[in-house]
Design an enzyme around this catalytic site. Sequence first.
Site, short mmCIF file in Angstrom:
data_model
loop_
_atom_site.label_atom_id
_atom_site.label_comp_id
_atom_site.label_asym_id
_atom_site.label_seq_id
_atom_site.Cartn_x
_atom_site.Cartn_y
_atom_site.Cartn_z
N ASP A 13 0.87 -1.17 0.00
CA ASP A 13 0.00 0.00 0.00
C ASP A 13 0.92 1.23 0.00
OD1 ASP A 13 -2.39 1.60 0.38
OD2 ASP A 13 -1.86 1.80 2.49
N SER A 14 0.31 2.42 -0.05
CA SER A 14 1.13 3.62 0.03
C SER A 14 1.60 3.88 1.47
CB SER A 14 0.33 4.83 -0.47
OG SER A 14 -0.81 5.01 0.35
N CYS A 76 -4.37 -1.59 -1.83
CA CYS A 76 -4.54 -0.16 -2.07
C CYS A 76 -5.46 0.01 -3.28
CB CYS A 76 -3.17 0.45 -2.36
SG CYS A 76 -3.23 2.17 -2.88
N GLU A 156 -2.88 8.85 7.59
CA GLU A 156 -1.49 8.36 7.56
C GLU A 156 -0.64 9.03 8.65
OE1 GLU A 156 -0.33 5.98 5.56
OE2 GLU A 156 1.80 6.17 6.05
N CYS A 183 -10.89 3.07 -0.10
CA CYS A 183 -9.49 3.42 0.14
C CYS A 183 -9.15 2.70 1.43
CB CYS A 183 -9.32 4.92 0.31
SG CYS A 183 -7.70 5.40 0.96
N HIS A 185 -7.06 3.18 3.64
CA HIS A 185 -6.85 4.05 4.80
C HIS A 185 -8.18 4.32 5.54
CE1 HIS A 185 -2.86 4.79 3.23
NE2 HIS A 185 -2.57 5.48 4.32
N1 DGL Z 1 -4.65 3.37 0.81
C1 DGL Z 1 -4.75 3.87 -0.50
C2 DGL Z 1 -6.01 3.45 -1.24
O1 DGL Z 1 -6.58 2.43 -0.90
C3 DGL Z 1 -4.28 5.22 -0.91
C4 DGL Z 1 -4.07 6.36 -0.01
C5 DGL Z 1 -3.18 7.37 -0.69
O2 DGL Z 1 -1.97 7.10 -0.76
O3 DGL Z 1 -3.68 8.41 -1.17
O4 DGL Z 1 -6.43 4.09 -2.16
#
Ligand code: DGL
Length: 269
Positions: A13-14, A76, A156, A183, A185
């Site tokens: 993931d990011s 992600c 984050e 997302c 997150h």
């Molecule tokens: N967790 C990520 C997603 O599911 C991306 C969050 C990000 O880096 O903007 O899209």
Amino acid sequence: MKVSPLSPIGIFDSGIGGLLIAKEIKMRMPNENFIYFGDTGNMPYGDKSKEFIIENSMKIASFLYKKKCKALVIACNSMTSNSLNAIHQKFHRKILIFNVIDPIVKNQVFLSSKRIGIIATPSTIRSNFYIKKIKKYYHHLDVVQISTPLLAPMIEKGLKIKKNVIKNYLNHFKSIDTLLLACTHYLFLKQEIDKFYHGKVHLINIQKIVVQEIKKKLDEEKLLCIHPNCNSKYPIFYTSSSIPTFFEKKVKILFGRKVFIKTHVFNSS
Ligand code: DGL
């Protein structure tokens, strides 16, 4: 590359978003070992171009492939919706590839919904990945989607998300019966969002559905780890910047202290 049930699962993931997918993997498949990569140096992916997302998610996928993982889990939505095709082109037949979107849109859960809302990062919304897939499988469904760019970077960093921020976004969806937190997150915000809707809007259990699919496929491919001694291996978490304090804190809350957290920065190509 020869892999076996003992090989680790590669999850990426990011940043911290995919940690809840990793946690669910550990809960439902306790014998599995995994390697996690959070591209913290490039986070957020939500504001990046498709080209950028493809280039960087390919680097991470190659890194995990070289670590002899038996499967890649793209944990992600922004990476999945922008780079899944590219990852498939390079790695299919070489390694099992899972993502956080396909198992969701194929799930029965949509059959009973009438109007669903999707909140996601700008890069996921721009890709139209969800809309295309949902429209393909469910003609009856009304879908509304908005991008919520403030959320992932705040989550984050471990910042408290004010009720107003959530309210301003969710006020766009007055008459939905289901909300998709598109997302990873946002999975950390599930309680706050549920509270906003007083439990009256169905929030899809993303982690559960995604991990059920991974388990089923690993089993079919005879790659599920049934040896309890694998547990003795500690999971490894990589970040692409010096280890962010909040990332480390979350890892330890979710997985305990018996973990390795390291930094890996890719050479610029
Ligand atoms: N967790 C990520 C997603 O599911 C991306 C969050 C990000 O880096 O903007 O899209």
